[in-house]
Design a protein around this motif. Structure first.
Motif, PDB file in Angstrom:
ATOM      1  N   PHE A 108      97.621 -22.863  87.541  1.00  0.00           N
ATOM      2  CA  PHE A 108      98.149 -21.878  88.481  1.00  0.00           C
ATOM      3  C   PHE A 108      97.045 -20.882  88.840  1.00  0.00           C
ATOM      4  O   PHE A 108      96.881 -20.492  89.998  1.00  0.00           O
ATOM      5  CB  PHE A 108      99.342 -21.144  87.868  1.00  0.00           C
ATOM      6  CG  PHE A 108     100.018 -20.168  88.795  1.00  0.00           C
ATOM      7  CD1 PHE A 108     100.923 -20.598  89.745  1.00  0.00           C
ATOM      8  CD2 PHE A 108      99.741 -18.808  88.708  1.00  0.00           C
ATOM      9  CE1 PHE A 108     101.543 -19.695  90.602  1.00  0.00           C
ATOM     10  CE2 PHE A 108     100.354 -17.896  89.555  1.00  0.00           C
ATOM     11  CZ  PHE A 108     101.263 -18.341  90.508  1.00  0.00           C
ATOM     12  N   ALA A 109      96.272 -20.493  87.830  1.00  0.00           N
ATOM     13  CA  ALA A 109      95.157 -19.577  88.089  1.00  0.00           C
ATOM     14  C   ALA A 109      94.069 -20.247  88.914  1.00  0.00           C
ATOM     15  O   ALA A 109      93.490 -19.636  89.819  1.00  0.00           O
ATOM     16  CB  ALA A 109      94.582 -19.063  86.771  1.00  0.00           C
ATOM     17  N   ALA A 110      93.769 -21.521  88.598  1.00  0.00           N
ATOM     18  CA  ALA A 110      92.705 -22.225  89.310  1.00  0.00           C
ATOM     19  C   ALA A 110      93.093 -22.571  90.736  1.00  0.00           C
ATOM     20  O   ALA A 110      92.225 -22.689  91.609  1.00  0.00           O
ATOM     21  CB  ALA A 110      92.342 -23.506  88.557  1.00  0.00           C
ATOM     22  N   GLY A 111      94.397 -22.717  90.993  1.00  0.00           N
ATOM     23  CA  GLY A 111      94.858 -23.098  92.321  1.00  0.00           C
ATOM     24  C   GLY A 111      95.423 -21.929  93.108  1.00  0.00           C
ATOM     25  O   GLY A 111      94.691 -21.244  93.830  1.00  0.00           O
ATOM     26  N   PRO A 112      96.729 -21.660  92.988  1.00  0.00           N
ATOM     27  CA  PRO A 112      97.342 -20.614  93.796  1.00  0.00           C
ATOM     28  C   PRO A 112      96.699 -19.240  93.671  1.00  0.00           C
ATOM     29  O   PRO A 112      96.476 -18.570  94.676  1.00  0.00           O
ATOM     30  CB  PRO A 112      98.791 -20.595  93.289  1.00  0.00           C
ATOM     31  CG  PRO A 112      99.038 -21.992  92.841  1.00  0.00           C
ATOM     32  CD  PRO A 112      97.734 -22.446  92.245  1.00  0.00           C
ATOM     33  N   VAL A 113      96.378 -18.799  92.456  1.00  0.00           N
ATOM     34  CA  VAL A 113      95.817 -17.452  92.311  1.00  0.00           C
ATOM     35  C   VAL A 113      94.485 -17.343  93.035  1.00  0.00           C
ATOM     36  O   VAL A 113      94.276 -16.443  93.860  1.00  0.00           O
ATOM     37  CB  VAL A 113      95.650 -17.066  90.823  1.00  0.00           C
ATOM     38  CG1 VAL A 113      94.897 -15.739  90.700  1.00  0.00           C
ATOM     39  CG2 VAL A 113      97.005 -16.948  90.144  1.00  0.00           C
ATOM     40  N   GLU A 114      93.562 -18.257  92.731  1.00  0.00           N
ATOM     41  CA  GLU A 114      92.243 -18.149  93.342  1.00  0.00           C
ATOM     42  C   GLU A 114      92.319 -18.322  94.857  1.00  0.00           C
ATOM     43  O   GLU A 114      91.677 -17.587  95.607  1.00  0.00           O
ATOM     44  CB  GLU A 114      91.275 -19.164  92.744  1.00  0.00           C
ATOM     45  CG  GLU A 114      89.901 -19.081  93.369  1.00  0.00           C
ATOM     46  CD  GLU A 114      88.761 -19.378  92.414  1.00  0.00           C
ATOM     47  OE1 GLU A 114      87.616 -19.186  92.839  1.00  0.00           O
ATOM     48  OE2 GLU A 114      89.022 -19.782  91.277  1.00  0.00           O
ATOM     49  N   ALA A 115      93.104 -19.272  95.339  1.00  0.00           N
ATOM     50  CA  ALA A 115      93.194 -19.496  96.782  1.00  0.00           C
ATOM     51  C   ALA A 115      93.806 -18.297  97.501  1.00  0.00           C
ATOM     52  O   ALA A 115      93.295 -17.849  98.536  1.00  0.00           O
ATOM     53  CB  ALA A 115      94.015 -20.753  97.059  1.00  0.00           C
ATOM     54  N   ALA A 116      94.894 -17.766  96.954  1.00  0.00           N
ATOM     55  CA  ALA A 116      95.569 -16.648  97.611  1.00  0.00           C
ATOM     56  C   ALA A 116      94.703 -15.399  97.628  1.00  0.00           C
ATOM     57  O   ALA A 116      94.602 -14.702  98.642  1.00  0.00           O
ATOM     58  CB  ALA A 116      96.902 -16.359  96.917  1.00  0.00           C
ATOM     59  N   VAL A 117      94.063 -15.113  96.499  1.00  0.00           N
ATOM     60  CA  VAL A 117      93.226 -13.909  96.409  1.00  0.00           C
ATOM     61  C   VAL A 117      91.998 -14.047  97.303  1.00  0.00           C
ATOM     62  O   VAL A 117      91.614 -13.099  98.005  1.00  0.00           O
ATOM     63  CB  VAL A 117      92.831 -13.645  94.945  1.00  0.00           C
ATOM     64  CG1 VAL A 117      91.777 -12.550  94.864  1.00  0.00           C
ATOM     65  CG2 VAL A 117      94.066 -13.243  94.126  1.00  0.00           C
ATOM     66  N   THR A 118      91.378 -15.221  97.314  1.00  0.00           N
ATOM     67  CA  THR A 118      90.194 -15.426  98.149  1.00  0.00           C
ATOM     68  C   THR A 118      90.534 -15.326  99.622  1.00  0.00           C
ATOM     69  O   THR A 118      89.820 -14.668 100.398  1.00  0.00           O
ATOM     70  CB  THR A 118      89.558 -16.794  97.847  1.00  0.00           C
ATOM     71  OG1 THR A 118      89.162 -16.839  96.478  1.00  0.00           O
ATOM     72  CG2 THR A 118      88.344 -17.036  98.733  1.00  0.00           C
ATOM     73  N   ASN A 119      91.619 -15.949 100.039  1.00  0.00           N
ATOM     74  CA  ASN A 119      92.009 -15.862 101.450  1.00  0.00           C
ATOM     75  C   ASN A 119      92.292 -14.429 101.867  1.00  0.00           C
ATOM     76  O   ASN A 119      91.896 -14.002 102.961  1.00  0.00           O
ATOM     77  CB  ASN A 119      93.234 -16.742 101.711  1.00  0.00           C
ATOM     78  CG  ASN A 119      92.877 -18.202 101.864  1.00  0.00           C
ATOM     79  OD1 ASN A 119      91.705 -18.557 101.966  1.00  0.00           O
ATOM     80  ND2 ASN A 119      93.876 -19.071 101.887  1.00  0.00           N
ATOM     81  N   ALA A 120      92.962 -13.678 101.004  1.00  0.00           N
ATOM     82  CA  ALA A 120      93.235 -12.282 101.328  1.00  0.00           C
ATOM     83  C   ALA A 120      91.943 -11.489 101.463  1.00  0.00           C
ATOM     84  O   ALA A 120      91.785 -10.672 102.379  1.00  0.00           O
ATOM     85  CB  ALA A 120      94.141 -11.655 100.271  1.00  0.00           C
ATOM     86  N   ALA A 121      90.996 -11.736 100.560  1.00  0.00           N
ATOM     87  CA  ALA A 121      89.715 -11.020 100.619  1.00  0.00           C
ATOM     88  C   ALA A 121      88.931 -11.361 101.876  1.00  0.00           C
ATOM     89  O   ALA A 121      88.198 -10.523 102.407  1.00  0.00           O
ATOM     90  CB  ALA A 121      88.881 -11.354  99.380  1.00  0.00           C
ATOM     91  N   LEU A 122      89.107 -12.578 102.378  1.00  0.00           N
ATOM     92  CA  LEU A 122      88.415 -13.010 103.592  1.00  0.00           C
ATOM     93  C   LEU A 122      89.176 -12.641 104.863  1.00  0.00           C
ATOM     94  O   LEU A 122      88.712 -12.921 105.966  1.00  0.00           O
ATOM     95  CB  LEU A 122      88.197 -14.522 103.553  1.00  0.00           C
ATOM     96  CG  LEU A 122      87.236 -15.043 102.477  1.00  0.00           C
ATOM     97  CD1 LEU A 122      87.249 -16.571 102.453  1.00  0.00           C
ATOM     98  CD2 LEU A 122      85.822 -14.527 102.730  1.00  0.00           C
ATOM     99  N   GLY A 123      90.341 -12.037 104.691  1.00  0.00           N
ATOM    100  CA  GLY A 123      91.137 -11.662 105.851  1.00  0.00           C
ATOM    101  C   GLY A 123      91.880 -12.817 106.489  1.00  0.00           C
ATOM    102  O   GLY A 123      92.262 -12.750 107.655  1.00  0.00           O
TER     103      GLY A 123
END
Length: 210
Positions: free
Chosen positions: A101-116
């Motif tokens: 969950f951390a390697a998939g949804p967490v990292e993807a969601a947080v990275t996308n948010a940081a990139l706008g």
């Protein structure tokens, strides 16, 4: 075949997570520090990781990349450290669930948010996490329910997910919530976590002086 364990990293990378894992399992390892840029793009290192990024691990003739995979590999390679529930344990499912969950949804969601990157509501079914808010709520519920994520004892899943929370809250990519802060406080003071931070911080300091 050599049993030597070689750890390729940079002290300001996700390699800090692997360093903590190596200290937790008590492995004897050799560290290869790679600078960003030419050193990681060198053909010799691309033979280890074609994506030219760290961390990576070489052990018993096996190459392992991707931080979550390295943590899972080390937990199984050093079972005496007790960082993964036994395969027959009911806790094994929760261990896999929250590690990835951390390697998939967490990292993807947080990275996308940081990139706008904003996923339209009608397209949320196309991404693996739905929305950042849903991910953070699921995460809060998981860490608030019990002291640790799998079977009531510290595991590689806590180390990996906890590292994401520590990093995210430190740099503002994950909002601070009381449940998160209580959870990471239980993890950050572990002797192996302290040793790992000290090693990487010392390398950073030495590099800056040089």
């Amino acid at each position: 075949m050599s049993d030597e364990l070689v750890f390729y990293t940079h002290p300001m990378s996700r390699g800090r997570i692997v360093r903590w894992m190596l200290e937790e399992v008590g492995a004897t390892y050799r560290t290869e520090i790679l600078g960003y840029g030419a050193a990681m793009r060198d053909a010799a290192y691309r033979a280890i990781n074609p994506l030219a990024k760290v961390p990576a691990l070489r052990h018993r003739g096996v190459t392992v990349t991707e931080t979550a995979a390295i943590c899972a590999y080390l937990a199984d390679a050093y079972p005496q450290a007790g960082l993964a529930p036994a395969p027959e344990s009911p806790a094994r499912g929760a261990y896999y669930r929250w590690l990835f969950f951390a390697a998939g949804p967490v990292e993807a969601a947080v990275t996308n948010a940081a990139l706008g990157v904003a996923v339209p509501e009608e397209r949320r079914g196309m991404v693996g996490y739905g929305s950042l808010a849903e991910v953070l709520d699921a995460l809060e519920d998981a860490v608030a329910k019990s002291e640790y994520l799998a079977g009531g004892r510290f595991s590689a899943a806590d180390l990996y997910l906890g590292s994401h929370l520590m990093w995210g809250m430190q740099f503002g990519s994950i909002e601070r919530r009381p449940a998160y802060e209580a959870y990471v406080a239980r993890l950050a003071g572990r002797p192996a976590a302290v040793r790992a931070r000290q090693i990487d911080d010392r390398i950073i300091a030495e590099t800056q002086k040089g």
